[in-house]
Design a protein around this motif. Structure first.
Motif, PDB file in Angstrom:
ATOM      1  N   GLY A 104      40.746  43.538  47.677  1.00 24.28           N
ATOM      2  CA  GLY A 104      40.404  43.985  46.229  1.00 24.28           C
ATOM      3  C   GLY A 104      40.084  42.653  45.448  1.00 24.28           C
ATOM      4  N   CYS A 105      40.300  42.636  44.158  1.00 28.19           N
ATOM      5  CA  CYS A 105      40.147  41.316  43.418  1.00 28.19           C
ATOM      6  C   CYS A 105      41.588  41.151  42.433  1.00 28.19           C
ATOM      7  N   ILE A 106      41.732  39.849  42.141  1.00 31.00           N
ATOM      8  CA  ILE A 106      42.717  39.220  41.627  1.00 31.00           C
ATOM      9  C   ILE A 106      42.861  39.708  40.095  1.00 31.00           C
ATOM     10  N   PRO A 108      43.594  39.262  36.439  1.00 28.96           N
ATOM     11  CA  PRO A 108      43.847  38.019  35.633  1.00 28.96           C
ATOM     12  C   PRO A 108      45.004  38.234  34.902  1.00 28.96           C
ATOM     13  N   PHE A 109      45.511  39.534  34.588  1.00 21.63           N
ATOM     14  CA  PHE A 109      46.913  39.473  33.746  1.00 21.63           C
ATOM     15  C   PHE A 109      48.219  39.501  34.618  1.00 21.63           C
ATOM     16  N   THR A 110      48.091  39.888  36.106  1.00 17.72           N
ATOM     17  CA  THR A 110      49.235  39.907  36.754  1.00 17.72           C
ATOM     18  C   THR A 110      49.085  38.744  37.732  1.00 17.72           C
ATOM     19  N   MET A 111      47.810  38.434  38.084  1.00 21.08           N
ATOM     20  CA  MET A 111      47.664  37.396  39.073  1.00 21.08           C
ATOM     21  C   MET A 111      47.960  37.975  40.535  1.00 21.08           C
ATOM     22  N   GLN A 112      48.024  39.183  40.590  1.00 20.98           N
ATOM     23  CA  GLN A 112      48.094  39.862  41.960  1.00 20.98           C
ATOM     24  C   GLN A 112      46.907  40.823  42.337  1.00 20.98           C
ATOM     25  N   GLU A 113      46.728  41.013  43.676  1.00 19.51           N
ATOM     26  CA  GLU A 113      45.862  41.793  44.084  1.00 19.51           C
ATOM     27  C   GLU A 113      45.584  43.318  43.499  1.00 19.51           C
ATOM     28  N   ASP A 114      44.572  43.338  43.046  1.00 15.89           N
ATOM     29  CA  ASP A 114      44.252  44.858  42.554  1.00 15.89           C
ATOM     30  C   ASP A 114      43.147  45.578  43.324  1.00 15.89           C
ATOM     31  N   ARG A 115      43.566  46.819  44.208  1.00 15.98           N
ATOM     32  CA  ARG A 115      42.626  47.214  45.180  1.00 15.98           C
ATOM     33  C   ARG A 115      41.810  48.124  44.451  1.00 15.98           C
ATOM     34  N   THR A 116      41.980  48.405  43.332  1.00 12.29           N
ATOM     35  CA  THR A 116      40.843  49.547  42.610  1.00 12.29           C
ATOM     36  C   THR A 116      39.567  48.795  42.540  1.00 12.29           C
ATOM     37  N   MET A 117      39.552  47.428  42.765  1.00 13.77           N
ATOM     38  CA  MET A 117      38.089  46.770  42.710  1.00 13.77           C
ATOM     39  C   MET A 117      37.745  46.263  44.098  1.00 13.77           C
ATOM     40  N   ALA A 118      36.837  45.721  44.390  1.00 13.25           N
ATOM     41  CA  ALA A 118      36.694  45.124  45.673  1.00 13.25           C
ATOM     42  C   ALA A 118      35.958  43.659  45.553  1.00 13.25           C
ATOM     43  N   SER A 119      36.485  42.865  46.585  1.00  7.70           N
ATOM     44  CA  SER A 119      35.675  41.573  46.822  1.00  7.70           C
ATOM     45  C   SER A 119      34.629  41.695  47.705  1.00  7.70           C
ATOM     46  N   ILE A 120      33.652  41.325  47.459  1.00  6.98           N
ATOM     47  CA  ILE A 120      32.461  41.424  48.357  1.00  6.98           C
ATOM     48  C   ILE A 120      31.718  39.979  48.588  1.00  6.98           C
ATOM     49  N   PRO A 121      31.110  39.826  49.533  1.00 11.50           N
ATOM     50  CA  PRO A 121      30.335  38.392  49.939  1.00 11.50           C
ATOM     51  C   PRO A 121      29.094  38.427  49.182  1.00 11.50           C
ATOM     52  N   ILE A 122      28.496  37.379  48.834  1.00  7.93           N
ATOM     53  CA  ILE A 122      27.180  36.949  47.841  1.00  7.93           C
ATOM     54  C   ILE A 122      26.486  36.232  49.166  1.00  7.93           C
ATOM     55  N   VAL A 162      27.503  32.795  50.798  1.00  7.18           N
ATOM     56  CA  VAL A 162      28.016  31.740  50.016  1.00  7.18           C
ATOM     57  C   VAL A 162      29.154  31.630  49.021  1.00  7.18           C
ATOM     58  N   GLY A 163      29.686  32.708  48.954  1.00  5.83           N
ATOM     59  CA  GLY A 163      30.923  32.985  48.034  1.00  5.83           C
ATOM     60  C   GLY A 163      31.080  34.571  47.896  1.00  5.83           C
ATOM     61  N   CYS A 164      32.107  34.767  47.082  1.00  9.42           N
ATOM     62  CA  CYS A 164      32.511  36.289  46.900  1.00  9.42           C
ATOM     63  C   CYS A 164      32.526  36.547  45.492  1.00  9.42           C
ATOM     64  N   THR A 165      32.210  37.826  45.326  1.00 12.02           N
ATOM     65  CA  THR A 165      32.546  38.252  43.800  1.00 12.02           C
ATOM     66  C   THR A 165      33.017  39.748  43.781  1.00 12.02           C
ATOM     67  N   CYS A 166      33.552  39.858  42.636  1.00 14.32           N
ATOM     68  CA  CYS A 166      34.391  41.168  42.424  1.00 14.32           C
ATOM     69  C   CYS A 166      33.547  42.345  41.588  1.00 14.32           C
ATOM     70  N   ILE A 167      33.652  43.756  42.347  1.00 20.08           N
ATOM     71  CA  ILE A 167      33.111  44.569  42.044  1.00 20.08           C
ATOM     72  C   ILE A 167      33.771  46.062  41.860  1.00 20.08           C
ATOM     73  N   PHE A 168      33.402  46.851  40.865  1.00 22.43           N
ATOM     74  CA  PHE A 168      34.386  48.112  40.636  1.00 22.43           C
ATOM     75  C   PHE A 168      34.121  49.045  41.589  1.00 22.43           C
TER      76      PHE A 168
END
Length: 168
Positions: A104-106, A108-122, A162-168
């Motif tokens: 998922g993505c971090i 920013p309010f709780t600084m915990q992983e949120d799996r309603t979003m996804a981290s994907i490679p760029i 080359v990196g990762c980004t967060c998507i909904f």
């Protein structure tokens, strides 16, 4: 009489000249001029690999943000780590490649992983030189005549994370 302000010069050189007091470079590490030779480019890749190999940071695989680190890969809401992509039939043989640390993505309010979003490679396409002839190969059979294979390389584009980004 109407005064029209003078048009600003938006050329690449003019933007570089406007760096005055209080103006910082966002990419201070980026070269001013593009690479002039393939060798310069390959050397910069090898410098990054050497920095990764000599890093004193532990090879952390935790999905967490570390705001004390200056590198953006560990401060991102979709943090990533680098591993070395090795291919002996390529120049450069070693290329740093990003690997997402979170499913998922971090938040920013709780600084915990949120799996309603996804981290994907760029991904980016990087020029590399590929060995055209890889020899006769090892088939387990002895051959009385060895095929001579001159080392010839062809420049091709290879897709690397080359990196990762967060998507909904």
């Amino acid at each position: 009489m109407v005064l029209v302000p003078e048009a600003k010069d938006q050329s690449r050189g003019a933007r570089g000249r406007r760096r005055g007091p209080g103006r910082s470079l966002a990419l201070a590490w980026a070269p001013d001029d593009p690479y002039t030779t393939m060798e310069d480019y390959e050397q910069s890749i090898q410098d990054m690999v050497r920095q990764l190999k000599n890093s004193s940071e532990p090879g952390d695989t935790k999905c967490q943000v570390n705001l004390r680190l200056w590198r953006s890969n560990r401060r991102s809401l979709s943090p990533w780590a680098y591993s070395i992509n090795h291919d002996a039939t390529r120049i450069p043989a070693d290329i740093p490649e990003a690997r997402c640390l979170c499913t998922g993505c971090i938040n920013p309010f709780t600084m915990q992983e949120d799996r309603t979003m996804a981290s994907i490679p760029i991904y980016s396409r990087l020029p590399v030189r590929r060995l055209l002839c890889q020899g006769s190969g090892d088939t387990g059979q002895k051959r009385s005549t060895k095929k001579k294979c001159p080392k010839k390389y062809q420049t091709v584009m290879e897709t690397i994370a080359v990196g990762c980004t967060c998507i909904f």
